[in-house]
Design a protein around this motif. Structure first.
Motif, mmCIF file in Angstrom:
data_model
loop_
_atom_site.group_PDB
_atom_site.id
_atom_site.type_symbol
_atom_site.label_atom_id
_atom_site.label_comp_id
_atom_site.label_asym_id
_atom_site.label_seq_id
_atom_site.Cartn_x
_atom_site.Cartn_y
_atom_site.Cartn_z
ATOM 1 N N ALA A 30 34.589 49.906 43.770
ATOM 2 C CA ALA A 30 35.910 50.259 43.244
ATOM 3 C C ALA A 30 36.959 49.238 43.660
ATOM 4 C CB ALA A 30 36.307 51.658 43.715
ATOM 5 N N VAL A 31 36.944 48.822 44.920
ATOM 6 C CA VAL A 31 37.925 47.847 45.393
ATOM 7 C C VAL A 31 37.673 46.483 44.752
ATOM 8 C CG1 VAL A 31 38.766 46.618 47.433
ATOM 9 C CG2 VAL A 31 38.333 49.077 47.543
ATOM 10 N N LEU A 32 36.423 46.091 44.589
ATOM 11 C CA LEU A 32 36.111 44.796 43.978
ATOM 12 C C LEU A 32 36.574 44.751 42.519
ATOM 13 C CD1 LEU A 32 34.730 42.026 44.238
ATOM 14 C CD2 LEU A 32 32.585 43.142 43.541
ATOM 15 N N VAL A 33 36.240 45.787 41.747
ATOM 16 C CA VAL A 33 36.655 45.826 40.344
ATOM 17 C C VAL A 33 38.172 45.927 40.236
ATOM 18 C CG1 VAL A 33 36.523 47.204 38.227
ATOM 19 C CG2 VAL A 33 34.462 46.795 39.575
ATOM 20 N N SER A 34 38.787 46.712 41.116
ATOM 21 C CA SER A 34 40.242 46.870 41.074
ATOM 22 C C SER A 34 40.950 45.567 41.399
ATOM 23 C CB SER A 34 40.675 47.964 42.058
ATOM 24 O OG SER A 34 40.070 49.193 41.740
ATOM 25 N N PHE A 35 40.412 44.793 42.344
ATOM 26 C CA PHE A 35 41.038 43.525 42.706
ATOM 27 C C PHE A 35 40.983 42.541 41.536
ATOM 28 C CE2 PHE A 35 40.391 39.226 44.576
ATOM 29 C CZ PHE A 35 41.692 39.029 45.016
ATOM 30 N N MET A 36 39.835 42.429 40.898
ATOM 31 C CA MET A 36 39.738 41.517 39.763
ATOM 32 C C MET A 36 40.596 41.984 38.592
ATOM 33 S SD MET A 36 35.736 40.280 39.819
ATOM 34 C CE MET A 36 35.058 41.939 39.727
ATOM 35 N N ALA A 37 40.637 43.309 38.358
ATOM 36 C CA ALA A 37 41.480 43.828 37.283
ATOM 37 C C ALA A 37 42.960 43.606 37.582
ATOM 38 C CB ALA A 37 41.199 45.316 37.071
ATOM 39 N N ALA A 38 43.363 43.803 38.834
ATOM 40 C CA ALA A 38 44.765 43.583 39.197
ATOM 41 C C ALA A 38 45.149 42.122 39.032
ATOM 42 C CB ALA A 38 44.992 44.045 40.642
ATOM 43 N N TYR A 39 44.267 41.229 39.398
ATOM 44 C CA TYR A 39 44.563 39.797 39.237
ATOM 45 C C TYR A 39 44.706 39.432 37.761
ATOM 46 C CZ TYR A 39 43.965 34.730 39.427
ATOM 47 O OH TYR A 39 44.141 33.376 39.278
ATOM 48 N N ALA A 40 43.812 39.970 36.929
ATOM 49 C CA ALA A 40 43.900 39.677 35.501
ATOM 50 C C ALA A 40 45.171 40.249 34.892
ATOM 51 C CB ALA A 40 42.669 40.244 34.783
ATOM 52 N N ILE A 41 45.575 41.439 35.312
ATOM 53 C CA ILE A 41 46.785 42.055 34.775
ATOM 54 C C ILE A 41 48.020 41.271 35.185
ATOM 55 C CG2 ILE A 41 48.245 44.112 34.953
ATOM 56 C CD1 ILE A 41 45.661 45.765 35.088
ATOM 57 N N VAL A 42 48.058 40.812 36.426
ATOM 58 C CA VAL A 42 49.235 40.081 36.907
ATOM 59 C C VAL A 42 49.311 38.698 36.270
ATOM 60 C CG1 VAL A 42 50.303 39.040 38.946
ATOM 61 C CG2 VAL A 42 49.360 41.345 39.057
ATOM 62 N N ARG A 43 48.189 37.998 36.169
ATOM 63 C CA ARG A 43 48.203 36.620 35.686
ATOM 64 C C ARG A 43 48.258 36.519 34.167
ATOM 65 N NH1 ARG A 43 49.890 32.756 37.936
ATOM 66 N NH2 ARG A 43 48.333 31.271 37.131
ATOM 67 N N GLY A 44 47.653 37.480 33.450
ATOM 68 C CA GLY A 44 47.607 37.371 31.992
ATOM 69 C C GLY A 44 48.156 38.550 31.249
ATOM 70 N N GLY A 45 48.713 39.534 31.985
ATOM 71 C CA GLY A 45 49.189 40.736 31.312
ATOM 72 C C GLY A 45 50.387 40.508 30.422
ATOM 73 N N ALA A 46 51.228 39.519 30.757
ATOM 74 C CA ALA A 46 52.432 39.280 29.958
ATOM 75 C C ALA A 46 52.093 38.680 28.592
ATOM 76 C CB ALA A 46 53.384 38.358 30.714
ATOM 77 N N ALA A 47 50.953 37.991 28.481
ATOM 78 C CA ALA A 47 50.609 37.323 27.227
ATOM 79 C C ALA A 47 49.474 37.992 26.475
ATOM 80 C CB ALA A 47 50.232 35.858 27.498
ATOM 81 N N SER A 48 48.842 38.993 27.035
ATOM 82 C CA SER A 48 47.683 39.634 26.413
ATOM 83 C C SER A 48 47.997 41.098 26.137
ATOM 84 C CB SER A 48 46.453 39.502 27.317
ATOM 85 O OG SER A 48 45.367 40.217 26.781
#
Length: 302
Positions: free
Chosen positions: A109-127
């Protein structure tokens, strides 16, 4: 000859007098400590430690001593028979089941959440897709476990996973991800963008930036989320009660409940099982206390 009425200048090293409302005062007195707050702090510490003290000393008493002696008086002849009785009732198996469920839930859960949080922060504004995923995860915070117990039970039955530890792990992962993503995304968002840009100029890709920059800087938040989710799964009761049946699949909270029903009159034995159930929680807090506090207070000084 006129006499000057001005006050003499202060001697070097001597503090100047302070004026308040036209009056001169000497050096300010040192600030007094908050005695009332300290008294309430010690009182609260006593309130917290008294039940713990009672549980520990009662767990090493015999049944006869417990009913004949003052509850707060330590036993003259402490015994470990209650702990032996708890281990004889299968405590080691229940402890192993809880350990497997907690580790099998928290780490993925922590591993998937960390990768998902990184993707949301880095690419959430454009995706648009990432923004939709983030909205769905935030909606998951509003759904309590008690409201979806019956659908989870039916899904587990259809998947033929009933009465297995995996039946507890999979729903626990699903309910641990939304809050973990929220905490980790807020922490990664506080990382300066200049650091990500410098990593990109050095030729690092998103995967390298994730593990070489975001992961070390997010360690306090990762420890905080890991401890929080681990405690939630370790103390979970509803899913093991609904999704398991055989005694070999019981976790510690469910085993403690059944043990209390079996030895309801033997209070020292019940409290011995409580002590053994609480020890891993205290060890986790002692190991990750500093990281936990830094993760909880991160961002308040910015």
């Amino acid at each position: 000859m006129a006499v000057s009425t001005r006050p003499a200048p202060p001697i070097s090293g001597e503090p100047a007098p302070v004026r308040h409302g036209g009056r001169r005062h000497g050096p300010a007195s040192p600030r007094r400590g908050n005695r009332l707050g300290g008294a309430f702090g010690w009182l609260w510490l006593l309130v917290v430690l008294l039940p713990i003290y009672w549980i520990v000393i009662t767990s090493v008493k015999t049944r006869a001593t417990y009913y004949a002696q003052n509850p707060l008086v330590p036993p003259a002849d402490p015994t470990l028979d209650n702990y032996r009785q708890v281990f004889a009732a299968g405590f080691a198996r229940y402890f192993a089941n809880s350990l497997v469920v907690t580790a099998g839930t928290t780490l993925p859960a922590v591993l998937v959440s960390f990768m998902a949080a990184y993707a949301i922060v880095r690419g959430g504004a454009a995706s648009r897709f990432l923004r939709t995923v983030n909205g769905l995860l935030l909606m998951g915070l509003a759904i309590p476990l008690q409201a979806v117990v019956i659908p989870i039970y039916l899904i587990i039955i259809r998947m033929r996973m009933y009465d297995t530890l995996m039946a507890i792990i999979l729903p626990s992962i699903a309910f641990a991800i939304p809050l973990s993503v929220l905490v980790l995304a807020n922490f990664i968002r506080d990382v300066p963008k200049e650091l990500f840009e410098s990593m990109r100029l050095d030729g690092a890709g998103e995967w390298g930036t994730l593990w070489r920059l975001a992961f070390p800087l997010s360690r306090p938040a990762l420890v905080t989320v890991t401890i929080y989710q681990g405690l939630a799964v370790w103390n979970g009761f509803i899913l093991p009660l609904i999704l398991t049946q055989s005694p070999e699949r019981r976790t510690l909270p469910l085993a403690l409940w059944s043990f209390q029903g079996q030895y309801g009159v033997n209070v020292p034995a019940v409290l011995a099982s409580v002590v053994l159930t609480t020890l891993p929680i205290l060890v986790c807090y002692a190991v990750g206390r500093r990281q936990l506090l830094s993760g909880l207070t991160a961002g308040f000084g910015k």
